[in-house]
Scaffold this active site. Structure first.
Site, short mmCIF file in Angstrom:
data_model
loop_
_atom_site.label_atom_id
_atom_site.label_comp_id
_atom_site.label_asym_id
_atom_site.label_seq_id
_atom_site.Cartn_x
_atom_site.Cartn_y
_atom_site.Cartn_z
N HIS A 66 58.29 64.28 27.50
CA HIS A 66 57.97 62.95 28.01
C HIS A 66 59.17 62.31 28.71
CE1 HIS A 66 59.79 60.59 24.61
NE2 HIS A 66 59.43 61.62 23.88
N ASP B 265 59.55 58.88 29.38
CA ASP B 265 59.91 57.52 28.96
C ASP B 265 60.87 57.54 27.78
OD1 ASP B 265 57.67 58.61 27.43
OD2 ASP B 265 57.65 56.68 26.38
N ASP C 175 65.91 61.79 23.61
CA ASP C 175 64.47 61.75 23.33
C ASP C 175 63.80 61.09 24.52
OD1 ASP C 175 61.94 61.41 22.38
OD2 ASP C 175 62.46 59.96 20.83
N GLU D 198 54.93 58.22 26.20
CA GLU D 198 54.72 58.84 24.89
C GLU D 198 55.15 57.89 23.77
OE1 GLU D 198 55.81 61.32 21.30
OE2 GLU D 198 57.05 59.96 22.46
N GLU D 199 56.26 57.19 24.00
CA GLU D 199 56.85 56.37 22.94
C GLU D 199 55.97 55.21 22.52
OE1 GLU D 199 59.26 57.19 21.22
OE2 GLU D 199 60.60 58.46 22.37
N HIS E 177 66.31 56.84 19.33
CA HIS E 177 65.95 55.41 19.40
C HIS E 177 67.10 54.52 18.92
CE1 HIS E 177 61.33 56.44 18.99
NE2 HIS E 177 62.00 57.32 19.70
ZN LIG Z 1 60.15 61.95 21.89
#
Ligand SMILES: [Zn+2]
Length: 440
Positions: free
Chosen positions: A107, A109, A170, A204-205, A410
């Site tokens: 992903h 984003d 991520d 996705e997030e 994150h």
């Molecule tokens: Zn991820």
């Protein structure tokens, strides 16, 4: 640098393995680091409050760059659709007819929990294990005490952010890995593989990554997301998830003349929440395979109060048990507030992808075999959450999750090891060869 990690495994085409080893050692330079450093500098933060798709249009800036890079590599059909999804194909070079089409997915984003604007990645070459003080906010210090995984990464090249933002490993680590893999495959035509479908998704997030995914257009048989953490992790099991909304109706009246008339929905809701156990069935008191019942928001006034829950367990049948139990507590509380009523509604969110993947166990097994061939110790892991892969698995696209090395995600401490990313690339090279070998 570390290309001598391929080893011949008894019984599996050892001639071919030796050949791969030589190819890698002699001809191949990874491009994963350069790509990663470029991608993380493009702000792709998802916006959970947006009604558009993608939720933030800036995600398309990365999509456009990826399409351009794929076309430059020679992947002619690379395209971004109106929703911001990137689709591309590396055509089969196998003489066999029935090699399954494999999709590799990451992903674009990043999570809205932490700023993703003006990310300044820092490469700590051959990191010596000393605390990493992030220069733009010296209070942010990455240490092996706080991040035990880093103990095994001493000597690796570690990439961090600069202290004010997340890094975006991520899932830009996953994207850089797939792009490096594509580059490798195109430049090493002697490596046999079937059709490879590349898929980069937005949002996705915020749980919307497959909202506009065109599975028919994708035309893949099986998929892998590259969005896992520690080296060797392979995840084929997620939670099953429901959302529960309880709407409590009270009775309003003028507060000056409310005696024996008013029933305050706020007080009913509070009593209900207070009746939930603290030491079990909560995220803060469960781990591993234990599920939970978790109130995530309360919204209310005198007449009406709504409580939203997320219900999670690896065993789907347990969700109904939790829901029955919640209803029982609710009925007991309502009995204490004559006149109050409540609506109880359940919404299915996603299901444990293991339910699908156990019907095609070779999808995970091949990934495990690929890791072994790439010199990586496989570590099957369960996810206490969901992934786009769990949704894709139920869209007729069985989809386990493979490691990328992204860690402390994150957060401002997010980091990734270059060597972990390179091992993920090698794992993919092995994986696509395994699919080709096993086909008729
Ligand atoms: Zn991820």
């Amino acid at each position: 640098m570390r290309h001598n990690i391929y080893s011949a495994k008894p019984g599996i085409h050892s001639e071919k393995r030796t050949f791969t080893f030589k190819q890698n050692k002699m001809d191949y330079q990874h491009t994963v680091t350069k790509r990663f450093l470029d991608y993380v500098q493009i702000d792709t933060t998802a916006d959970p409050l947006s009604n558009t798709f993608p939720s933030s249009m800036k995600q398309k800036n990365l999509a456009r760059l990826l399409v351009e890079e794929l076309r430059t590599m020679g992947v002619q059909d690379a395209e971004m659709d109106e929703w911001g999804y990137v689709y591309a194909t590396i055509p089969s070079n196998s003489g066999k007819k029935n090699v399954p089409v494999i999709c590799l997915c990451s992903h674009m984003d990043t999570a809205p929990d932490c700023s993703g604007t003006d990310v300044k990645p820092i490469l700590h070459k051959a990191w010596d294990g000393a605390p990493i003080v992030l220069p733009d906010d010296p209070e942010q210090v990455i240490t092996v005490e706080k991040h035990p995984y880093l103990k095994e990464r001493i000597g690796d090249d570690i990439i961090t952010a600069s202290g004010l933002t997340l890094l975006g490993a991520d899932d830009k680590a996953g994207i850089a890995i797939i792009m490096d893999f594509a580059h490798f495959l195109i430049n090493n035509p002697t490596i046999k593989h079937g059709d490879v479908r590349i898929l980069f998704t937005p949002d996705e997030e915020i749980g919307r990554g497959v909202e506009h995914l065109d599975v028919a257009k994708l035309k893949a048989d099986y998929a892998y997301t590259l969005d896992g953490g520690p080296l060797g992790s392979i995840e084929d099991e997620t939670f099953s998830a429901d959302g529960v909304t309880i709407e409590i109706h009270g009775i309003s009246a003028h507060p000056g003349y409310a005696k024996n008339k008013m029933v305050n929905a706020i007080k009913v809701a509070s009593a209900f929440i207070a009746a939930l156990p603290l030491n079990e069935w909560s995220p803060e008191s469960t781990a591993n395979r234990e599920g939970f019942v978790h109130p995530v928001s309360v919204d209310g006034g005198l007449e009406k109060a709504a409580i939203n829950f997320i219900i999670r367990d690896h065993q789907t049948s347990k969700l109904a048990e939790y829901e029955t139990w919640l209803k029982k507590i609710l009925d007991e509380v309502l009995a204490k507030f004559p006149g109050a009523t409540a609506d109880f509604s359940v919404k299915e969110q996603y299901r444990n992808m293991k339910e699908i993947l156990q019907t095609v166990p070779f999808v995970t097994d091949y990934a495990i075999e690929a890791m072994k061939r790439a010199g990586v110790t496989p570590k099957p892991t369960i996810i206490r959450g969901g992934t786009d892969g769990s949704r894709m698995s139920f869209m007729n696209l069985p989809c386990p999750n493979i490691f990328t090395g992204e860690m402390a995600i994150h957060s401002k401490h997010e980091y990734v090891s270059v060597q972990d990313m390179e091992k993920a690339v090698k794992t993919l090279v092995e994986l696509l060869q395994i699919w080709e070998e096993k086909a008729d």
